[in-house]
Write a protein that holds these residues in place. Structure first.
Motif, mmCIF file in Angstrom:
data_model
loop_
_atom_site.group_PDB
_atom_site.id
_atom_site.type_symbol
_atom_site.label_atom_id
_atom_site.label_comp_id
_atom_site.label_asym_id
_atom_site.label_seq_id
_atom_site.Cartn_x
_atom_site.Cartn_y
_atom_site.Cartn_z
ATOM 1 N N LEU A 43 -46.788 10.491 95.699
ATOM 2 C CA LEU A 43 -47.708 10.922 96.754
ATOM 3 C C LEU A 43 -46.998 11.096 98.087
ATOM 4 O O LEU A 43 -47.388 11.954 98.887
ATOM 5 C CB LEU A 43 -48.845 9.911 96.879
ATOM 6 C CG LEU A 43 -49.814 9.867 95.689
ATOM 7 C CD1 LEU A 43 -50.848 8.760 95.880
ATOM 8 C CD2 LEU A 43 -50.514 11.209 95.509
ATOM 9 N N ALA A 44 -45.962 10.299 98.337
ATOM 10 C CA ALA A 44 -45.191 10.475 99.574
ATOM 11 C C ALA A 44 -44.502 11.839 99.579
ATOM 12 O O ALA A 44 -44.429 12.509 100.621
ATOM 13 C CB ALA A 44 -44.167 9.352 99.714
ATOM 14 N N GLY A 57 -51.139 2.870 95.604
ATOM 15 C CA GLY A 57 -49.995 3.769 95.754
ATOM 16 C C GLY A 57 -50.192 4.762 96.882
ATOM 17 O O GLY A 57 -49.254 5.064 97.634
ATOM 18 N N ALA A 58 -51.419 5.267 97.042
ATOM 19 C CA ALA A 58 -51.703 6.218 98.114
ATOM 20 C C ALA A 58 -51.560 5.569 99.488
ATOM 21 O O ALA A 58 -50.980 6.159 100.408
ATOM 22 C CB ALA A 58 -53.112 6.790 97.942
ATOM 23 N N VAL A 59 -52.085 4.365 99.619
ATOM 24 C CA VAL A 59 -51.968 3.644 100.896
ATOM 25 C C VAL A 59 -50.507 3.379 101.218
ATOM 26 O O VAL A 59 -50.053 3.553 102.364
ATOM 27 C CB VAL A 59 -52.766 2.327 100.845
ATOM 28 C CG1 VAL A 59 -52.477 1.475 102.076
ATOM 29 C CG2 VAL A 59 -54.259 2.617 100.741
ATOM 30 N N LEU A 60 -49.734 2.968 100.203
ATOM 31 C CA LEU A 60 -48.305 2.717 100.410
ATOM 32 C C LEU A 60 -47.582 3.999 100.802
ATOM 33 O O LEU A 60 -46.685 3.990 101.657
ATOM 34 C CB LEU A 60 -47.704 2.128 99.140
ATOM 35 C CG LEU A 60 -46.282 1.562 99.243
ATOM 36 C CD1 LEU A 60 -46.229 0.437 100.264
ATOM 37 C CD2 LEU A 60 -45.815 1.051 97.886
ATOM 38 N N ALA A 61 -47.971 5.124 100.194
ATOM 39 C CA ALA A 61 -47.359 6.409 100.544
ATOM 40 C C ALA A 61 -47.650 6.782 101.996
ATOM 41 O O ALA A 61 -46.759 7.247 102.716
ATOM 42 C CB ALA A 61 -47.876 7.495 99.603
ATOM 43 N N ALA A 75 -43.934 5.187 108.600
ATOM 44 C CA ALA A 75 -42.679 4.519 108.914
ATOM 45 C C ALA A 75 -41.535 5.520 108.993
ATOM 46 O O ALA A 75 -40.673 5.432 109.884
ATOM 47 C CB ALA A 75 -42.379 3.449 107.861
ATOM 48 N N GLY A 76 -41.517 6.486 108.065
ATOM 49 C CA GLY A 76 -40.470 7.497 108.084
ATOM 50 C C GLY A 76 -40.478 8.328 109.348
ATOM 51 O O GLY A 76 -39.419 8.707 109.854
ATOM 52 N N LYS A 77 -41.669 8.591 109.879
ATOM 53 C CA LYS A 77 -41.769 9.361 111.123
ATOM 54 C C LYS A 77 -41.057 8.638 112.270
ATOM 55 O O LYS A 77 -40.231 9.226 112.970
ATOM 56 C CB LYS A 77 -43.233 9.595 111.480
ATOM 57 C CG LYS A 77 -43.425 10.068 112.930
ATOM 58 C CD LYS A 77 -44.863 10.158 113.327
ATOM 59 C CE LYS A 77 -45.023 10.142 114.842
ATOM 60 N NZ LYS A 77 -44.148 11.092 115.549
ATOM 61 N N PHE A 78 -41.376 7.361 112.450
ATOM 62 C CA PHE A 78 -40.829 6.617 113.594
ATOM 63 C C PHE A 78 -39.378 6.208 113.380
ATOM 64 O O PHE A 78 -38.602 6.154 114.347
ATOM 65 C CB PHE A 78 -41.682 5.381 113.867
ATOM 66 C CG PHE A 78 -43.050 5.700 114.407
ATOM 67 C CD1 PHE A 78 -43.203 6.209 115.684
ATOM 68 C CD2 PHE A 78 -44.183 5.503 113.642
ATOM 69 C CE1 PHE A 78 -44.463 6.512 116.193
ATOM 70 C CE2 PHE A 78 -45.451 5.797 114.135
ATOM 71 C CZ PHE A 78 -45.589 6.304 115.413
ATOM 72 N N LEU A 79 -38.986 5.916 112.144
ATOM 73 C CA LEU A 79 -37.644 5.394 111.897
ATOM 74 C C LEU A 79 -36.607 6.493 111.686
ATOM 75 O O LEU A 79 -35.430 6.301 112.013
ATOM 76 C CB LEU A 79 -37.663 4.471 110.674
ATOM 77 C CG LEU A 79 -38.496 3.191 110.813
ATOM 78 C CD1 LEU A 79 -38.461 2.391 109.518
ATOM 79 C CD2 LEU A 79 -37.992 2.338 111.974
ATOM 80 N N PHE A 80 -37.017 7.636 111.134
ATOM 81 C CA PHE A 80 -36.040 8.658 110.774
ATOM 82 C C PHE A 80 -36.335 10.031 111.379
ATOM 83 O O PHE A 80 -35.485 10.609 112.056
ATOM 84 C CB PHE A 80 -35.961 8.789 109.240
ATOM 85 C CG PHE A 80 -35.614 7.507 108.547
ATOM 86 C CD1 PHE A 80 -34.332 6.982 108.616
ATOM 87 C CD2 PHE A 80 -36.579 6.813 107.840
ATOM 88 C CE1 PHE A 80 -34.011 5.792 107.983
ATOM 89 C CE2 PHE A 80 -36.275 5.628 107.201
ATOM 90 C CZ PHE A 80 -34.985 5.113 107.271
#
Length: 308
Positions: free
Chosen positions: A35-36, A242-246, A252-257
């Motif tokens: 889903l991510a 799984g959807a919530v984790l995605a 997190a990917g937006k802010f970290l990378f």
């Protein structure tokens, strides 16, 4: 459903998740990755749409000047630069012509590549001065003819180094973003197959480990739907997890990378930033996909492979 039956379903769901904890974790993680990737593809689609809006009235044709003209004329007051400007302004489809000096080009280059090693490779003397030509409707049906008229006006004139149509550059940018979208969706499809197999196997294993107690319930009159409901809910719960984790992973990917990776070109206005609002827009779609796919897979597995 009565409170007693609701309690039974909830209790059975937690029992199943606890008994098959390793498979449950694997299913949640696989679903989250799938889903991510879907979310990444959707963000790429949204970025393409916003980039089109961003460049709708900003696409220009750049006429780069030769080194001698760029170095000797800082404000386009010389005969060669002024003559080129007049020729461009005489083209009917041109709405504005803006001169960008070497120093201005260098300052923009430094903003664009701030903090990167490539920023040290350029000096003001290595970048040409340019005449930036704005067309009335660059993306319209007459855009190609207008660009051709601009080229014909100055292509063979003294002082012209080269001519760059930003529409070609933007098209390459769209191709890149489209490639990111396609790769993300392709990888998501592969991960989705793995997630579906895990969901199916987990439902079958869960049903097998509780076959005795389910058989007793069927003997005392419980319907097939009632005995299968906990296994179906298990599948939906793991899909939702799984959807919530995605969604959390995308945030997190937006802010970290992503923000760090695209900081220079976002600040320079080359591409729009990925906003929290974009992830919020994607999140309900991922939740619905996760729940629906897990629920349908669980239901089909129970109907085709499990006899309870």
């Amino acid at each position: 459903m009565s409170p007693v039956r609701t309690d039974f379903v909830v209790r059975e769901v937690f029992t199943g998740l606890r008994r098959n904890v390793t498979m449950t974790v694997a299913m949640v993680l696989t679903t989250a990755i799938s889903l991510a990737l879907v979310g990444t593809g959707l963000l790429a689609v949204r970025t393409i749409d916003r980039t089109e809006e961003l460049y709708a009235d900003r696409v220009e044709i750049q006429v780069a000047l030769t080194a001698d003209v760029s170095g000797s004329d800082a404000d386009c007051s010389g005969a060669i630069c002024a003559g080129l400007r007049n020729r461009l302004e005489a083209v009917p489809e041109v709405t504005a012509v803006r001169f960008v000096s070497r120093q201005e080009a260098y300052e923009r280059y430094q903003r664009l590549y701030a903090g990167q090693a490539i920023a040290e490779l350029a000096t003001p003397d290595t970048l040409p001065a340019t005449l930036r030509v704005r067309l009335a409707d660059p993306s319209g049906p007459g855009g190609d003819e207008a660009a051709r008229a601009v080229r014909d006006a100055v292509a063979d004139q003294v002082g012209v180094r080269n001519i760059v149509d930003q529409r070609d550059v933007v098209a390459e940018l769209f191709d890149f973003l489209g490639g990111v979208r396609n790769v993300a969706f392709a990888l998501a499809l592969v991960q989705a197959v793995a997630a579906l197999l895990l969901i199916s196997n987990t439902v079958q294993v869960s049903a097998y480990t509780r076959r005795t107690e389910v058989g007793v319930m069927r003997l005392v009159g419980a319907t097939r739907w009632y005995t299968q409901l906990p296994f179906l809910v298990e599948a939906v719960v793991t899909g939702l997890a799984g959807a919530v984790l995605a969604c959390l992973g995308l945030l997190a990917g937006k802010f970290l990378f992503i923000d760090r990776l695209l900081a220079g070109i976002v600040d320079a206005g080359v591409v729009p930033a990925i906003r929290v609002a974009d992830i919020i827009w994607v999140s309900p779609i991922l939740v619905m996909i996760g729940a629906a796919v897990a629920g349908v897979t669980g239901y089909l597995t129970l109907r085709l492979y499990v006899r309870l």
